[in-house]
Design a protein around this motif. Structure first.
Motif, PDB file in Angstrom:
ATOM      1  N   GLY A 164      36.431  39.099  42.800  1.00 28.61           N
ATOM      2  CA  GLY A 164      37.738  39.462  42.811  1.00 28.61           C
ATOM      3  C   GLY A 164      38.512  38.678  43.938  1.00 28.61           C
ATOM      4  O   GLY A 164      38.108  37.477  44.267  1.00 28.61           O
ATOM      5  N   TYR A 165      39.435  39.383  44.423  1.00 29.15           N
ATOM      6  CA  TYR A 165      40.746  38.613  45.125  1.00 29.15           C
ATOM      7  C   TYR A 165      40.691  39.635  46.508  1.00 29.15           C
ATOM      8  O   TYR A 165      40.516  40.605  46.454  1.00 29.15           O
ATOM      9  N   GLU A 166      41.222  38.754  47.495  1.00 32.72           N
ATOM     10  CA  GLU A 166      41.660  39.549  48.730  1.00 32.72           C
ATOM     11  C   GLU A 166      42.594  40.476  48.586  1.00 32.72           C
ATOM     12  O   GLU A 166      42.552  41.549  49.115  1.00 32.72           O
ATOM     13  N   SER A 167      43.540  40.258  47.430  1.00 35.46           N
ATOM     14  CA  SER A 167      44.533  41.323  47.231  1.00 35.46           C
ATOM     15  C   SER A 167      43.937  42.658  47.057  1.00 35.46           C
ATOM     16  O   SER A 167      44.533  43.666  46.883  1.00 35.46           O
ATOM     17  N   GLY A 168      42.653  42.635  46.607  1.00 36.30           N
ATOM     18  CA  GLY A 168      41.942  44.055  46.571  1.00 36.30           C
ATOM     19  C   GLY A 168      41.531  44.222  44.954  1.00 36.30           C
ATOM     20  O   GLY A 168      40.833  45.106  44.741  1.00 36.30           O
ATOM     21  N   PHE A 169      41.711  43.471  44.165  1.00 36.13           N
ATOM     22  CA  PHE A 169      41.222  43.697  42.824  1.00 36.13           C
ATOM     23  C   PHE A 169      39.999  43.199  42.501  1.00 36.13           C
ATOM     24  O   PHE A 169      39.828  41.995  43.009  1.00 36.13           O
ATOM     25  N   PHE A 170      39.091  43.991  42.115  1.00 38.53           N
ATOM     26  CA  PHE A 170      37.585  43.572  41.869  1.00 38.53           C
ATOM     27  C   PHE A 170      37.166  43.744  40.543  1.00 38.53           C
ATOM     28  O   PHE A 170      37.581  45.029  40.062  1.00 38.53           O
ATOM     29  N   GLY A 225      41.557  44.274  26.628  1.00 38.39           N
ATOM     30  CA  GLY A 225      41.965  45.408  27.661  1.00 38.39           C
ATOM     31  C   GLY A 225      43.467  45.230  28.113  1.00 38.39           C
ATOM     32  O   GLY A 225      44.048  44.287  28.008  1.00 38.39           O
ATOM     33  N   PRO A 226      43.879  46.127  28.876  1.00 37.38           N
ATOM     34  CA  PRO A 226      45.157  46.256  29.193  1.00 37.38           C
ATOM     35  C   PRO A 226      45.728  44.985  30.302  1.00 37.38           C
ATOM     36  O   PRO A 226      44.650  44.557  30.740  1.00 37.38           O
ATOM     37  N   ASN A 227      46.806  44.717  30.262  1.00 37.02           N
ATOM     38  CA  ASN A 227      47.373  43.720  31.601  1.00 37.02           C
ATOM     39  C   ASN A 227      46.604  44.315  32.717  1.00 37.02           C
ATOM     40  O   ASN A 227      46.639  45.347  33.239  1.00 37.02           O
ATOM     41  N   GLY A 228      46.042  43.122  33.432  1.00 38.22           N
ATOM     42  CA  GLY A 228      45.756  43.508  34.796  1.00 38.22           C
ATOM     43  C   GLY A 228      44.436  44.081  34.726  1.00 38.22           C
ATOM     44  O   GLY A 228      43.619  44.462  35.873  1.00 38.22           O
ATOM     45  N   SER A 229      43.619  44.185  33.632  1.00 38.92           N
ATOM     46  CA  SER A 229      42.343  44.986  33.730  1.00 38.92           C
ATOM     47  C   SER A 229      41.196  44.025  34.000  1.00 38.92           C
ATOM     48  O   SER A 229      40.072  44.433  34.480  1.00 38.92           O
ATOM     49  N   GLY A 230      41.646  42.489  34.207  1.00 37.42           N
ATOM     50  CA  GLY A 230      40.494  41.843  34.801  1.00 37.42           C
ATOM     51  C   GLY A 230      40.086  40.646  33.684  1.00 37.42           C
ATOM     52  O   GLY A 230      38.846  39.812  34.098  1.00 37.42           O
ATOM     53  N   LYS A 231      40.666  40.586  32.741  1.00 30.87           N
ATOM     54  CA  LYS A 231      40.070  39.557  31.596  1.00 30.87           C
ATOM     55  C   LYS A 231      40.219  38.232  31.938  1.00 30.87           C
ATOM     56  O   LYS A 231      39.071  37.752  31.997  1.00 30.87           O
ATOM     57  N   SER A 232      41.402  37.603  32.602  1.00 31.74           N
ATOM     58  CA  SER A 232      41.237  36.332  33.167  1.00 31.74           C
ATOM     59  C   SER A 232      40.465  36.292  34.347  1.00 31.74           C
ATOM     60  O   SER A 232      39.693  35.328  34.268  1.00 31.74           O
ATOM     61  N   THR A 233      40.177  37.274  35.168  1.00 31.89           N
ATOM     62  CA  THR A 233      39.635  37.081  36.380  1.00 31.89           C
ATOM     63  C   THR A 233      37.973  36.938  35.758  1.00 31.89           C
ATOM     64  O   THR A 233      37.204  35.937  36.330  1.00 31.89           O
ATOM     65  N   LEU A 234      37.526  37.771  34.627  1.00 31.18           N
ATOM     66  CA  LEU A 234      36.257  37.313  34.255  1.00 31.18           C
ATOM     67  C   LEU A 234      35.968  36.059  33.696  1.00 31.18           C
ATOM     68  O   LEU A 234      35.010  35.351  34.033  1.00 31.18           O
ATOM     69  N   LEU A 235      36.953  35.515  32.890  1.00 26.32           N
ATOM     70  CA  LEU A 235      36.936  34.097  32.373  1.00 26.32           C
ATOM     71  C   LEU A 235      36.628  33.150  33.455  1.00 26.32           C
ATOM     72  O   LEU A 235      35.770  32.195  33.580  1.00 26.32           O
ATOM     73  N   ARG A 236      37.461  33.403  34.412  1.00 26.49           N
ATOM     74  CA  ARG A 236      37.454  32.496  35.891  1.00 26.49           C
ATOM     75  C   ARG A 236      36.184  32.543  36.660  1.00 26.49           C
ATOM     76  O   ARG A 236      35.645  31.479  36.878  1.00 26.49           O
ATOM     77  N   ALA A 237      35.534  33.695  36.498  1.00 22.98           N
ATOM     78  CA  ALA A 237      34.136  33.737  37.080  1.00 22.98           C
ATOM     79  C   ALA A 237      33.162  33.008  36.456  1.00 22.98           C
ATOM     80  O   ALA A 237      32.265  32.133  36.910  1.00 22.98           O
TER      81      ALA A 237
HETATM   82  P1  ADP Z   1      44.542  40.365  32.889  1.00 23.29           P
HETATM   83  O1  ADP Z   1      43.981  39.039  32.568  1.00 23.29           O
HETATM   84  O2  ADP Z   1      43.432  41.291  32.273  1.00 23.29           O
HETATM   85  O3  ADP Z   1      45.752  40.558  32.564  1.00 23.29           O
HETATM   86  P2  ADP Z   1      43.800  39.335  35.569  1.00 23.29           P
HETATM   87  O4  ADP Z   1      42.099  39.261  35.777  1.00 23.29           O
HETATM   88  O5  ADP Z   1      44.555  38.189  35.560  1.00 23.29           O
HETATM   89  O6  ADP Z   1      44.231  40.379  34.402  1.00 23.29           O
HETATM   90  O7  ADP Z   1      44.234  40.309  36.946  1.00 23.29           O
HETATM   91  C1  ADP Z   1      43.642  41.286  37.361  1.00 23.29           C
HETATM   92  C2  ADP Z   1      44.120  42.003  38.666  1.00 23.29           C
HETATM   93  O8  ADP Z   1      43.964  40.700  39.578  1.00 23.29           O
HETATM   94  C3  ADP Z   1      45.815  41.936  38.728  1.00 23.29           C
HETATM   95  O9  ADP Z   1      45.951  43.223  39.289  1.00 23.29           O
HETATM   96  C4  ADP Z   1      46.245  40.920  39.383  1.00 23.29           C
HETATM   97  O10 ADP Z   1      47.266  40.933  39.905  1.00 23.29           O
HETATM   98  C5  ADP Z   1      45.148  40.422  40.313  1.00 23.29           C
HETATM   99  N1  ADP Z   1      45.031  38.815  40.378  1.00 23.29           N
HETATM  100  C6  ADP Z   1      44.948  37.783  39.453  1.00 23.29           C
HETATM  101  N2  ADP Z   1      44.990  36.696  39.799  1.00 23.29           N
HETATM  102  C7  ADP Z   1      44.929  37.033  41.231  1.00 23.29           C
HETATM  103  C8  ADP Z   1      44.745  35.837  42.483  1.00 23.29           C
HETATM  104  N3  ADP Z   1      44.929  34.768  42.120  1.00 23.29           N
HETATM  105  N4  ADP Z   1      44.930  36.466  43.624  1.00 23.29           N
HETATM  106  C9  ADP Z   1      45.137  37.863  43.819  1.00 23.29           C
HETATM  107  N5  ADP Z   1      45.108  38.643  42.862  1.00 23.29           N
HETATM  108  C10 ADP Z   1      45.017  38.221  41.809  1.00 23.29           C
END
Ligand code: ADP
Ligand code: MG
Length: 266
Positions: free
Chosen positions: A10-16, A34-46
């Motif tokens: 995840g990110y320093e911002s706190g999302f994991f 999954g809903p907005n912000g559920s971590g879909k893009s984050t999973l692809l990035r990983a």
């Molecule tokens: P989704 O694709 O499911 O809409 P994301 O994976 O993009 O969700 O984001 C999940 C959470 O991580 C969100 O709360 C978002 O604000 C946060 N987030 C996404 N990208 C970053 C980033 N580069 N730095 C910090 N927080 C991020």
């Protein structure tokens, strides 16, 4: 093909993403919803190694992706990310698709090889952008751009293709066109695909397997019939729906319910 074990990142911002474990079989077309912000893009990035895991493993055919050289990774996994590509506007479509061959360049090689030419031509023909080869990338319409981006991803000759909401800015005709193309590549080239879709009906129509994320965790995994039920959708998306069977695909068809019908104020 792909094994993810106890992934936390995840990110320093706190999302994991927390403790994600799943497998993707060879030749599968898997959807992540999954809903907005559920971590879909984050999973692809990983999976595309843009983001480093805090814990856990991501194995491609048994090999940890963190241990691959960048070139190896780029030859095996192609990523089509969510943000529209702004930088390449001055490239012709052919030049842009050729970028997909970068991980195959030898040191000091400047000109493309015959093989590069052949593979680029094939990628452009599969995605039906060959007739646009000499046009500027910046002049293309949304649907043409998306096809050119997929052509570039194919020019990498990946084993695994990752797509993050590839249809988001497209009208319904182009949504179907792009996902038909993805399905064709999956079937005919036996390409394994993971696609993030926020439209549940498109996910239902095109994917064999779905992974549903909720607040950084896997809520459930299974076939569209198993995942796209009234109770699951209402619980995760906090909105009522009616689920029918599509008369076209016989898969779940999700109907949205306006607040008024539910006696809520609109
Ligand atoms: P989704 O694709 O499911 O809409 P994301 O994976 O993009 O969700 O984001 C999940 C959470 O991580 C969100 O709360 C978002 O604000 C946060 N987030 C996404 N990208 C970053 C980033 N580069 N730095 C910090 N927080 C991020
Ligand atoms: Mg996203």
């Amino acid at each position: 093909m792909l094994k993810i074990k106890n992934l936390t990142c995840g990110y320093e911002s706190g999302f994991f993403l927390k403790d994600i474990t799943f497998d993707v079989g060879d030749g599968e077309l898997m959807g992540i919803i999954g809903p907005n912000g559920s971590g879909k893009s984050t999973l692809l990035r990983a999976i595309g190694r843009v983001l480093k895991p805090r814990r856990g493993e991501i194995l491609l055919k048994g090999k940890e992706i963190g241990r691959m050289k960048f070139r190896e990774l780029a030859r095996r996994i192609s990523v089509v990310s969510q943000s529209p590509e702004q930088i390449m506007l001055n490239f012709t479509v052919k030049e842009y698709v050729l970028l997909g061959r970068t991980p195959y360049r030898k040191r000091f090689q400047i000109l493309e090889s015959k093989t590069d030419d052949r593979i680029v031509a094939e990628a452009m023909s599969l995605t039906d952008v060959a007739y646009l080869a000499e046009r500027g990338f910046g002049e293309l319409s949304g649907g043409e751009k998306q096809r050119a981006i997929i052509a570039r991803a194919l020019a990498q000759e990946p084993e695994l293709l990752l797509l993050d909401e590839p249809t988001t800015h497209l009208d319904i005709g182009h949504q179907v066109e792009i996902l038909d193309l993805v399905k064709k590549l999956n079937r005919e080239k036996n390409l394994t695909v993971i696609v993030v879709l926020h439209d549940l009906n498109l996910a239902s129509l095109y994917c064999n397997h779905l992974l549903l994320l909720k607040e950084g965790k896997i809520h459930s995994m299974g076939s569209p019939e198993e995942i796209l039920t009234y109770s699951v959708i209402e619980e995760v998306y906090k909105t009522p729906v009616v689920v029918e069977k599509s008369p076209v695909s016989f898969r779940p068809l999700i109907c949205l319910v306006p607040g008024k019908e539910m006696g809520r104020d609109t």
